[in-house]
Design a protein around this motif. Structure first.
Motif, PDB file in Angstrom:
ATOM      1  N   GLY A 131     -14.652 -15.846   7.909  1.00 10.47           N
ATOM      2  CA  GLY A 131     -14.277 -15.754   9.322  1.00 10.47           C
ATOM      3  C   GLY A 131     -13.190 -14.746   9.604  1.00 10.47           C
ATOM      4  O   GLY A 131     -12.369 -14.915  10.499  1.00 10.47           O
ATOM      5  N   VAL A 132     -13.164 -13.659   8.806  1.00  8.76           N
ATOM      6  CA  VAL A 132     -12.137 -12.626   8.998  1.00  8.76           C
ATOM      7  C   VAL A 132     -12.682 -11.543   9.919  1.00  8.76           C
ATOM      8  O   VAL A 132     -13.848 -11.169   9.800  1.00  8.76           O
ATOM      9  CB  VAL A 132     -11.769 -12.003   7.625  1.00  8.76           C
ATOM     10  N   GLU A 133     -11.868 -11.054  10.827  1.00  7.26           N
ATOM     11  CA  GLU A 133     -12.228  -9.885  11.635  1.00  7.26           C
ATOM     12  C   GLU A 133     -11.791  -8.639  10.864  1.00  7.26           C
ATOM     13  O   GLU A 133     -12.567  -7.972  10.232  1.00  7.26           O
ATOM     14  CB  GLU A 133     -11.513  -9.945  12.994  1.00  7.26           C
ATOM     15  N   THR A 134     -10.467  -8.378  10.927  1.00  4.32           N
ATOM     16  CA  THR A 134      -9.915  -7.231  10.186  1.00  4.32           C
ATOM     17  C   THR A 134      -8.638  -7.693   9.479  1.00  4.32           C
ATOM     18  O   THR A 134      -8.078  -8.745   9.797  1.00  4.32           O
ATOM     19  CB  THR A 134      -9.539  -6.074  11.153  1.00  4.32           C
ATOM     20  N   PHE A 135      -8.190  -6.892   8.483  1.00  7.24           N
ATOM     21  CA  PHE A 135      -6.949  -7.193   7.764  1.00  7.24           C
ATOM     22  C   PHE A 135      -5.832  -6.292   8.269  1.00  7.24           C
ATOM     23  O   PHE A 135      -6.019  -5.080   8.415  1.00  7.24           O
ATOM     24  CB  PHE A 135      -7.154  -7.003   6.257  1.00  7.24           C
ATOM     25  N   ASP A 136      -4.682  -6.883   8.529  1.00  6.76           N
ATOM     26  CA  ASP A 136      -3.513  -6.108   8.948  1.00  6.76           C
ATOM     27  C   ASP A 136      -2.858  -5.437   7.751  1.00  6.76           C
ATOM     28  O   ASP A 136      -2.266  -4.362   7.871  1.00  6.76           O
ATOM     29  CB  ASP A 136      -2.490  -7.037   9.635  1.00  6.76           C
ATOM     30  N   LEU A 137      -2.967  -6.122   6.586  1.00  5.60           N
ATOM     31  CA  LEU A 137      -2.351  -5.605   5.348  1.00  5.60           C
ATOM     32  C   LEU A 137      -3.261  -5.918   4.172  1.00  5.60           C
ATOM     33  O   LEU A 137      -3.809  -7.024   4.077  1.00  5.60           O
ATOM     34  CB  LEU A 137      -0.986  -6.277   5.115  1.00  5.60           C
ATOM     35  N   VAL A 138      -3.478  -4.934   3.293  1.00  6.11           N
ATOM     36  CA  VAL A 138      -4.210  -5.127   2.038  1.00  6.11           C
ATOM     37  C   VAL A 138      -3.296  -4.709   0.897  1.00  6.11           C
ATOM     38  O   VAL A 138      -2.722  -3.611   0.930  1.00  6.11           O
ATOM     39  CB  VAL A 138      -5.505  -4.286   1.991  1.00  6.11           C
ATOM     40  N   PHE A 139      -3.121  -5.597  -0.114  1.00 11.00           N
ATOM     41  CA  PHE A 139      -2.325  -5.274  -1.310  1.00 11.00           C
ATOM     42  C   PHE A 139      -3.303  -5.081  -2.462  1.00 11.00           C
ATOM     43  O   PHE A 139      -4.017  -6.023  -2.842  1.00 11.00           O
ATOM     44  CB  PHE A 139      -1.328  -6.403  -1.628  1.00 11.00           C
ATOM     45  N   LEU A 140      -3.396  -3.864  -2.976  1.00  7.27           N
ATOM     46  CA  LEU A 140      -4.331  -3.537  -4.064  1.00  7.27           C
ATOM     47  C   LEU A 140      -3.595  -3.605  -5.394  1.00  7.27           C
ATOM     48  O   LEU A 140      -2.612  -2.883  -5.604  1.00  7.27           O
ATOM     49  CB  LEU A 140      -4.917  -2.134  -3.865  1.00  7.27           C
ATOM     50  N   ASP A 141      -4.059  -4.529  -6.262  1.00  7.96           N
ATOM     51  CA  ASP A 141      -3.385  -4.718  -7.551  1.00  7.96           C
ATOM     52  C   ASP A 141      -4.377  -5.184  -8.604  1.00  7.96           C
ATOM     53  O   ASP A 141      -4.033  -5.924  -9.532  1.00  7.96           O
ATOM     54  CB  ASP A 141      -2.253  -5.742  -7.401  1.00  7.96           C
ATOM     55  N   HIS A 142      -5.653  -4.744  -8.454  1.00  6.64           N
ATOM     56  CA  HIS A 142      -6.701  -5.173  -9.381  1.00  6.64           C
ATOM     57  C   HIS A 142      -7.114  -4.020 -10.278  1.00  6.64           C
ATOM     58  O   HIS A 142      -6.294  -3.135 -10.560  1.00  6.64           O
ATOM     59  CB  HIS A 142      -7.874  -5.786  -8.573  1.00  6.64           C
ATOM     60  N   TRP A 143      -8.327  -3.966 -10.718  1.00  7.72           N
ATOM     61  CA  TRP A 143      -8.770  -2.865 -11.584  1.00  7.72           C
ATOM     62  C   TRP A 143      -8.484  -1.542 -10.904  1.00  7.72           C
ATOM     63  O   TRP A 143      -8.839  -1.346  -9.731  1.00  7.72           O
ATOM     64  CB  TRP A 143     -10.275  -2.957 -11.870  1.00  7.72           C
ATOM     65  N   LYS A 144      -7.807  -0.658 -11.638  1.00  3.87           N
ATOM     66  CA  LYS A 144      -7.299   0.569 -10.991  1.00  3.87           C
ATOM     67  C   LYS A 144      -8.429   1.482 -10.563  1.00  3.87           C
ATOM     68  O   LYS A 144      -8.302   2.193  -9.585  1.00  3.87           O
ATOM     69  CB  LYS A 144      -6.322   1.274 -11.936  1.00  3.87           C
ATOM     70  N   LEU A 166      -2.619  -0.263   3.872  1.00  2.46           N
ATOM     71  CA  LEU A 166      -2.992  -0.507   2.471  1.00  2.46           C
ATOM     72  C   LEU A 166      -1.740  -0.256   1.638  1.00  2.46           C
ATOM     73  O   LEU A 166      -1.083   0.781   1.795  1.00  2.46           O
ATOM     74  CB  LEU A 166      -4.089   0.471   2.017  1.00  2.46           C
ATOM     75  N   LEU A 167      -1.394  -1.194   0.758  1.00  4.72           N
ATOM     76  CA  LEU A 167      -0.276  -1.000  -0.159  1.00  4.72           C
ATOM     77  C   LEU A 167      -0.826  -1.159  -1.571  1.00  4.72           C
ATOM     78  O   LEU A 167      -1.396  -2.205  -1.900  1.00  4.72           O
ATOM     79  CB  LEU A 167       0.837  -2.023   0.108  1.00  4.72           C
ATOM     80  N   ALA A 168      -0.722  -0.080  -2.361  1.00  4.39           N
ATOM     81  CA  ALA A 168      -1.343  -0.049  -3.692  1.00  4.39           C
ATOM     82  C   ALA A 168      -0.290  -0.047  -4.793  1.00  4.39           C
ATOM     83  O   ALA A 168       0.626   0.786  -4.780  1.00  4.39           O
ATOM     84  CB  ALA A 168      -2.225   1.199  -3.820  1.00  4.39           C
ATOM     85  N   ASP A 169      -0.424  -0.978  -5.753  1.00  2.00           N
ATOM     86  CA  ASP A 169       0.474  -1.025  -6.903  1.00  2.00           C
ATOM     87  C   ASP A 169      -0.038  -0.086  -7.991  1.00  2.00           C
ATOM     88  O   ASP A 169      -1.219   0.264  -8.029  1.00  2.00           O
ATOM     89  CB  ASP A 169       0.537  -2.470  -7.452  1.00  2.00           C
ATOM     90  N   ASN A 170       0.857   0.349  -8.885  1.00  2.00           N
ATOM     91  CA  ASN A 170       0.479   1.068 -10.124  1.00  2.00           C
ATOM     92  C   ASN A 170      -0.142   2.437  -9.903  1.00  2.00           C
ATOM     93  O   ASN A 170      -0.984   2.868 -10.711  1.00  2.00           O
ATOM     94  CB  ASN A 170      -0.481   0.220 -10.970  1.00  2.00           C
ATOM     95  N   VAL A 171       0.249   3.123  -8.859  1.00  2.00           N
ATOM     96  CA  VAL A 171      -0.412   4.409  -8.591  1.00  2.00           C
ATOM     97  C   VAL A 171       0.003   5.484  -9.610  1.00  2.00           C
ATOM     98  O   VAL A 171      -0.660   6.522  -9.703  1.00  2.00           O
ATOM     99  CB  VAL A 171      -0.173   4.883  -7.143  1.00  2.00           C
ATOM    100  N   ILE A 172       1.075   5.213 -10.392  1.00  2.00           N
ATOM    101  CA  ILE A 172       1.506   6.121 -11.472  1.00  2.00           C
ATOM    102  C   ILE A 172       1.173   5.512 -12.839  1.00  2.00           C
ATOM    103  O   ILE A 172       0.617   6.186 -13.701  1.00  2.00           O
ATOM    104  CB  ILE A 172       3.024   6.425 -11.391  1.00  2.00           C
ATOM    105  N   CYS A 173       1.500   4.217 -13.021  1.00  3.22           N
ATOM    106  CA  CYS A 173       1.267   3.572 -14.326  1.00  3.22           C
ATOM    107  C   CYS A 173       0.684   2.178 -14.130  1.00  3.22           C
ATOM    108  O   CYS A 173       1.311   1.335 -13.501  1.00  3.22           O
ATOM    109  CB  CYS A 173       2.586   3.473 -15.105  1.00  3.22           C
TER     110      CYS A 173
END
Ligand code: 77G
Ligand code: MG
Length: 214
Positions: A131-144, A166-173
Motif C-alpha cells: 500500500g505504498v504510493e511513493t517513498f520520501d527517503l530510500v537508504f541503500l545499504d544492500h548488495w553494492k 536517495l541516501l547510499a552507504d559505501n559509495v567508496i568502500c
C-alpha cells in the motif's frame, strides 16, 4: 554450538541497552562493534550524517534496502514523526531473525515493517502488497551492484516522486562506481557526497545523497 556475529550483536543489545530506548540500542551496537568485533553497520560516524539527512527530509515513508541486524533501521525509525512508516528489505533469513529482535528491543515494531526477500523481486510489489504510493527517503545499504538496477526499478515502478531523497552507504568502500557515475551525471538527480569513514575504521568511505528531480 558456535554463535554467529549477528547473534553476538543481539546479545550485546540485550545486555547493555534499555528496552524501548532506541538510542541505547544504537549505542550498545556501536560499542560492541568498535571494541569487540567489527560488523557492517553504518556505524556512528556515518550514522550522524544519516541522522541529519533523516531530520532534514522528515519523511513519512522510508524504504531501507539491506537490514542486516537492524542498526540503521532503528537509528532512522527513532527520528521519524509519529505516523511515519519504514519498510526494510532483508534477503538473509538469519539476519532477519536477529533484526526483528533488535527492532523489538528498541520498541519500534509499530513503525517498522521488515520484509524478507530480494530487492529486485520486492520493489515491483511495493504498491500492491504494502500500500505504498511513493517513498520520501530510500537508504541503500544492500548488495553494492544492486544500487543502480534497483534505483532504475524504483523509478520505473513509480516509487519516486519529485524531491524523493536517495541516501547510499559505501559509495567508496566497498564502492558503487556505476551507481555513483549514474546519479552524478543524470540530469534527473541532484547529488551530494558526504565524506566519512568506513564504520569503526579510518578507511575512507562516504554517503551519497541524491534528490530525484522528477
Ligand atoms: N533485500 C535484499 N535484496 C538484495 N540484497 C540484499 C537484500 N538484503 C540484504 N542483501 C544483501 C546485502 C549484503 C550486505 C550488504 N552490505 C555490504 O556488503 C557492506 C559491506 C561492507 C564492507 C566494507 C569493507 C570490508 F572489508 C568488508 C565489508 C561495509 C558495509 O557498510 C556494507 O553495507
Ligand atoms: Mg553499509
Amino acid at each position: 554450538t558456535q554463535s554467529t556475529r549477528p547473534q553476538r550483536i543481539l546479545g550485546a543489545v540485550q545486555q547493555n541497552a534499555t528496552r524501548g530506548d532506541p538510542r541505547s540500542v544504537v549505542r550498545a551496537i556501536d560499542q560492541y562493534c568498535r571494541n569487540q568485533e567489527w560488523a557492517m553497520n553504518v556505524g556512528d560516524e556515518k550514522g550522524c550524517i544519516l541522522d541529519s539527512v533523516v531530520s532534514e527530509v522528515n519523511p513519512a515513508t522510508v524504504l531501507e534496502l539491506g537490514t542486516y541486524c537492524g542498526y540503521s533501521t532503528v537509528r532512522i525509525a527513532s527520528l521519524l514523526p509519529p505516523h511515519a512508516k519504514l519498510i526494510t528489505l532483508e534477503f538473509n533469513p538469519e539476519f532477519a531473525v536477529i533484526a526483528r529482535q533488535v527492532i523489538a528491543w528498541a520498541g519500534l515494531e509499530d513503525k517498522i515493517q521488515l520484509v524478507e526477500g530480494a530487492s529486485g523481486d520486492l520493489i515491483p510489489k511495493m504498491k500492491e502488497q504494502f500500500g505504498v504510493e511513493t517513498f520520501d527517503l530510500v537508504f541503500l545499504d544492500h548488495w553494492k551492484d544492486r544500487y543502480l538496477p534497483d534505483t532504475k526499478l524504483m523509478e520505473e515502478c513509480g516509487l519516486l516522486r519529485k524531491g524523493s531523497v536517495l541516501l547510499a552507504d559505501n559509495v567508496i568502500c566497498p564502492g558503487t562506481p556505476e551507481y555513483l557515475e549514474f546519479v552524478r551525471s543524470s540530469p534527473r538527480y541532484e547529488s551530494q557526497y558526504f565524506k566519512s569513514h568506513l564504520e569503526y575504521t579510518k578507511v575512507e568511505d562516504g554517503l551519497e545523497k541524491s534528490v530525484f528531480l522528477g
